[in-house]
Design a protein around this motif. Structure first.
Motif, PDB file in Angstrom:
ATOM      1  N   THR A  28       0.832  -1.212   0.000  1.00  0.00           N
ATOM      2  CA  THR A  28       0.000   0.000   0.000  1.00  0.00           C
ATOM      3  C   THR A  28       0.865   1.260   0.000  1.00  0.00           C
ATOM      4  O   THR A  28       0.642   2.181  -0.793  1.00  0.00           O
ATOM      5  N   THR A  29       1.864   1.292   0.867  1.00  0.00           N
ATOM      6  CA  THR A  29       2.678   2.509   0.952  1.00  0.00           C
ATOM      7  C   THR A  29       3.521   2.685  -0.315  1.00  0.00           C
ATOM      8  O   THR A  29       3.733   3.802  -0.783  1.00  0.00           O
ATOM      9  N   TYR A  30       3.939   1.552  -0.880  1.00  0.00           N
ATOM     10  CA  TYR A  30       4.707   1.608  -2.134  1.00  0.00           C
ATOM     11  C   TYR A  30       3.849   2.183  -3.262  1.00  0.00           C
ATOM     12  O   TYR A  30       4.282   3.054  -4.017  1.00  0.00           O
ATOM     13  N   MET A  31       2.603   1.695  -3.364  1.00  0.00           N
ATOM     14  CA  MET A  31       1.705   2.229  -4.403  1.00  0.00           C
ATOM     15  C   MET A  31       1.390   3.707  -4.133  1.00  0.00           C
ATOM     16  O   MET A  31       1.286   4.503  -5.073  1.00  0.00           O
ATOM     17  N   ALA A  32       1.244   4.074  -2.866  1.00  0.00           N
ATOM     18  CA  ALA A  32       0.947   5.482  -2.547  1.00  0.00           C
ATOM     19  C   ALA A  32       2.058   6.384  -3.086  1.00  0.00           C
ATOM     20  O   ALA A  32       1.792   7.408  -3.740  1.00  0.00           O
ATOM     21  N   VAL A  33       3.298   5.999  -2.856  1.00  0.00           N
ATOM     22  CA  VAL A  33       4.433   6.824  -3.314  1.00  0.00           C
ATOM     23  C   VAL A  33       4.507   6.815  -4.845  1.00  0.00           C
ATOM     24  O   VAL A  33       4.705   7.859  -5.484  1.00  0.00           O
ATOM     25  N   THR A  34       4.318   5.630  -5.431  1.00  0.00           N
ATOM     26  CA  THR A  34       4.397   5.511  -6.897  1.00  0.00           C
ATOM     27  C   THR A  34       3.311   6.366  -7.562  1.00  0.00           C
ATOM     28  O   THR A  34       3.581   7.145  -8.490  1.00  0.00           O
ATOM     29  N   ALA A  35       2.074   6.216  -7.086  1.00  0.00           N
ATOM     30  CA  ALA A  35       0.957   6.940  -7.700  1.00  0.00           C
ATOM     31  C   ALA A  35       1.090   8.436  -7.452  1.00  0.00           C
ATOM     32  O   ALA A  35       0.786   9.253  -8.325  1.00  0.00           O
ATOM     33  N   ARG A  36       1.554   8.796  -6.274  1.00  0.00           N
ATOM     34  CA  ARG A  36       1.763  10.217  -5.975  1.00  0.00           C
ATOM     35  C   ARG A  36       2.734  10.844  -6.967  1.00  0.00           C
ATOM     36  O   ARG A  36       2.492  11.903  -7.542  1.00  0.00           O
ATOM     37  N   ASP A  37       3.849  10.139  -7.193  1.00  0.00           N
ATOM     38  CA  ASP A  37       4.876  10.665  -8.092  1.00  0.00           C
ATOM     39  C   ASP A  37       4.341  10.771  -9.520  1.00  0.00           C
ATOM     40  O   ASP A  37       4.541  11.787 -10.196  1.00  0.00           O
ATOM     41  N   VAL A  38       3.662   9.717  -9.982  1.00  0.00           N
ATOM     42  CA  VAL A  38       3.159   9.714 -11.362  1.00  0.00           C
ATOM     43  C   VAL A  38       2.137  10.835 -11.545  1.00  0.00           C
ATOM     44  O   VAL A  38       2.179  11.605 -12.527  1.00  0.00           O
ATOM     45  N   LEU A  39       1.216  10.964 -10.605  1.00  0.00           N
ATOM     46  CA  LEU A  39       0.172  11.993 -10.719  1.00  0.00           C
ATOM     47  C   LEU A  39       0.781  13.399 -10.661  1.00  0.00           C
ATOM     48  O   LEU A  39       0.387  14.289 -11.421  1.00  0.00           O
ATOM     49  N   ALA A  40       1.753  13.577  -9.784  1.00  0.00           N
ATOM     50  CA  ALA A  40       2.407  14.895  -9.681  1.00  0.00           C
ATOM     51  C   ALA A  40       3.141  15.221 -10.988  1.00  0.00           C
ATOM     52  O   ALA A  40       3.066  16.348 -11.489  1.00  0.00           O
ATOM     53  N   GLU A  41       3.822  14.233 -11.554  1.00  0.00           N
ATOM     54  CA  GLU A  41       4.564  14.460 -12.806  1.00  0.00           C
ATOM     55  C   GLU A  41       3.627  14.840 -13.950  1.00  0.00           C
ATOM     56  O   GLU A  41       3.922  15.704 -14.752  1.00  0.00           O
ATOM     57  N   LEU A  42       2.470  14.174 -14.019  1.00  0.00           N
ATOM     58  CA  LEU A  42       1.570  14.392 -15.154  1.00  0.00           C
ATOM     59  C   LEU A  42       0.715  15.647 -15.007  1.00  0.00           C
ATOM     60  O   LEU A  42       0.181  16.145 -15.991  1.00  0.00           O
ATOM     61  N   THR A  43       0.533  16.122 -13.773  1.00  0.00           N
ATOM     62  CA  THR A  43      -0.400  17.247 -13.568  1.00  0.00           C
ATOM     63  C   THR A  43       0.271  18.494 -13.007  1.00  0.00           C
ATOM     64  O   THR A  43      -0.322  19.572 -13.054  1.00  0.00           O
ATOM     65  N   GLY A  44       1.444  18.328 -12.410  1.00  0.00           N
ATOM     66  CA  GLY A  44       2.079  19.471 -11.741  1.00  0.00           C
ATOM     67  C   GLY A  44       1.482  19.742 -10.370  1.00  0.00           C
ATOM     68  O   GLY A  44       1.898  20.675  -9.681  1.00  0.00           O
ATOM     69  N   LEU A  45       0.519  18.933  -9.946  1.00  0.00           N
ATOM     70  CA  LEU A  45      -0.119  19.157  -8.640  1.00  0.00           C
ATOM     71  C   LEU A  45       0.793  18.708  -7.501  1.00  0.00           C
ATOM     72  O   LEU A  45       1.603  17.793  -7.664  1.00  0.00           O
ATOM     73  N   ASP A  46       0.633  19.349  -6.339  1.00  0.00           N
ATOM     74  CA  ASP A  46       1.364  18.940  -5.143  1.00  0.00           C
ATOM     75  C   ASP A  46       0.536  17.838  -4.464  1.00  0.00           C
ATOM     76  O   ASP A  46      -0.336  18.124  -3.652  1.00  0.00           O
TER      77      ASP A  46
END
Ligand code: BTN
Length: 247
Positions: free
Chosen positions: A80-98
């Protein structure tokens, strides 16, 4: 195809009850140990603690990733924590959101929930996971949430005016998840998790099945467990359960 080439089956549904359920049915297959399940809509999208996850057609990403077990069941939290970090990074990269992580499984943007993760598995007689399913839902497009979610949920489109191309998002999430899965449970991952946490230093209410109580989050340890200071001065380490932020 070379004998060593690995095959990753991808199952796509126009509508299904829950992609985690589809993955559960496929677990134990003799043909593959990893597989991807995606739906345009879920009729019974599931969240942690028996909650539902709003999964309207075409409004979000609803994805489950099946993977091998072979790790102790209590290490399921690492996925779960691994996916949280992975998804956070991918979403931030694609959207510029914090994009932030609210312990343990929620993705937050500007103080509201934009996504959640539900990891499930089955344990063998030795307490090892036979397989693990990591399900993630991300609210992408503007939508009318049910009344109880309106003040706490948001979408990527609401926060940055557009939502990323869903196929790009899916591709990046799937490839990164499987490519770097072995980093789950490492100190380096915990550092990345801590760097984007919404809860460190915050006053929270700890929510367990049978009780709720106030606490302050003093940190997150290298296993991504929550370090709490209770009002009576005692300390607690939390590996399951949930906290809500107090203002
Ligand atoms: C939570 O918010 O507590 C976790 C939500 C997890 C939702 C995803 S959507 C894809 C997968 N299928 C489900 O039924 N749940 C997860």
């Amino acid at each position: 195809m070379s004998e060593n080439a690995s095959v990753l089956p991808i199952f796509v549904y126009k509508s299904t009850d829950s992609t985690n359920m589809r993955a559960k049915e496929a677990a134990g297959s003799e043909e593959f140990s990893r597989a991807v399940f995606v739906a345009e809509r879920q009729t019974r999208g599931r969240g942690r603690l028996g909650r539902s996850f709003s999964s309207k057609r075409g409004k979000g990403l609803y994805l489950s990733l099946l993977t091998e077990g072979g790790i102790p069941a209590e290490r399921g939290i690492d996925i779960t924590t691994y996916m949280a970090v992975t998804a956070r990074d991918v979403l931030a990269e694609l959207t510029g959101l914090d994009v932030k992580i609210k312990w343990v499984n929620d993705l937050y943007v500007n103080g509201k929930k934009v996504g959640g993760i539900l990891t499930e598995g089955e344990t063998d007689a030795d307490g090892m996971l036979k397989y693990a399913i990591c399900g993630i839902g991300i609210n992408l497009k503007k939508q009318k949430f049910d009344a109880e979610l309106q003040s706490i949920a948001t979408t990527v489109e609401d926060e940055c005016g557009a939502s990323p191309d869903i196929n790009t998002l899916l591709g990046k999430l799937i490839s990164r998840f499987y490519e770097e899965l072995e980093t789950a449970g490492t100190r380096e991952l915990a550092d990345r998790y801590r760097a984007h946490s919404t809860v460190i230093g915050r006053s929270v209410t700890v929510i367990k099945k049978s009780e709720q109580y106030p606490a302050t989050v003093t940190g997150i340890n290298d296993r991504c467990m929550l370090e709490l200071l209770l009002p009576d001065g005692s300390r607690e380490l939390l590996s399951t359960g949930e906290v809500s932020l107090r203002l």
